[in-house]
Design a protein around this motif. Structure first.
Motif: not given
Length: 254
Positions: A158-160, A165-166, A169-173
């Protein structure tokens, strides 16, 4: 063939044994430089030109921040974080103490929160990055006596999704890997501790449609793909890697 992680800087918690060692091995083979972050030193064979060891109590926020800063100062940046370190014990809810529960959550769920929290500014500074969390098929189902372990791994899954989602938009997968039975020194000790270890091994093997147990480098191969640009449109996912075990329905026959 080009190295898929050439020049990348990675932190792998618990990267000195078991699944973590398999991920470390594959990352190095694909060109990454790796910081193994854990409490005890890894085997010398894992340390070399592309690997360093950083000592840390992963449930301690001060240690996790310090570890991330040490890696960034030493390597100049951070591109990939693999939250692999974890523990497991077998106790039912009635058998378990609050101390037991807290220990499981501190290592398996709190540490994978503290590391991304410390790493996020550095990943953002790079214009993006990858977080890979090691969950478990027991985050989807459970073996007997594993309420705390299953809860911690379901929490990781769930944390993943939430981190993906958060911060997409910063390019962090952010993705998770949910391994099944993976060969390691701990799994061998577990089988050997059984009264009829040969029977247990045969029955475990029969649960796997592919006809074998997993190897740490199997998980490492998937982690390499998730950390590479080949998976650039993938985030928030949980990838089961279990040789088909969770897809095989049991039959009431011997």
């Amino acid at each position: 063939m080009a190295e898929r992680l050439a020049g990348k800087i990675a932190i792998i918690t618990g990267g000195g044994r078991g699944i973590g060692a398999g991920i470390t091995q594959r990352f190095v083979e694909e060109g990454a430089r790796v910081a193994i972050v854990q409490r005890h030193p890894p085997p010398d064979a894992l340390l070399g030109d592309r690997t360093i060891y950083v000592k840390a109590d992963l449930a301690n926020s001060g240690d996790t921040r310090s570890a991330v800063e040490t890696v960034v100062e030493g390597f100049g940046r951070l591109d990939i974080l693999v939250n692999n370190a974890g523990i497991m014990f077998e106790k039912t809810v009635e058998e378990m103490t609050e101390v037991d529960w807290d220990q499981m959550m501190d290592i398996n769920l709190k540490a994978p929160f503290l590391l991304p929290k410390a790493a996020m500014p550095h990943l953002r500074e790079r214009g993006g990055g990858n977080i890979i969390n090691i969950g478990s098929i027991e985050g989807l189902a459970s073996n007997p006596g594993h309420p705390a372990y299953s809860a911690s791994k379901a929490g990781i899954h769930g944390f993943t999704a939430a981190v993906a989602v958060d911060h997409g938009h910063e390019g962090i997968r952010c993705n998770a890997i949910a391994p099944g039975w993976i060969n390691s020194d701990l799994s061998e000790i577990y089988i050997d501790s059984m009264a009829d270890s040969s029977r247990v091994r045969r029955e475990l093997l029969a649960m796997h449609p592919v006809g074998r147990f997993g190897e740490p480098t199997d998980v490492g191969n998937l982690a390499v793909w998730l950390a590479s640009e080949e998976s650039a449109f993938v985030t928030g996912q949980v990838y089961v890697i279990d040789g088909g075990r969770t897809k095989k329905l049991p039959l009431p026959i011997s």
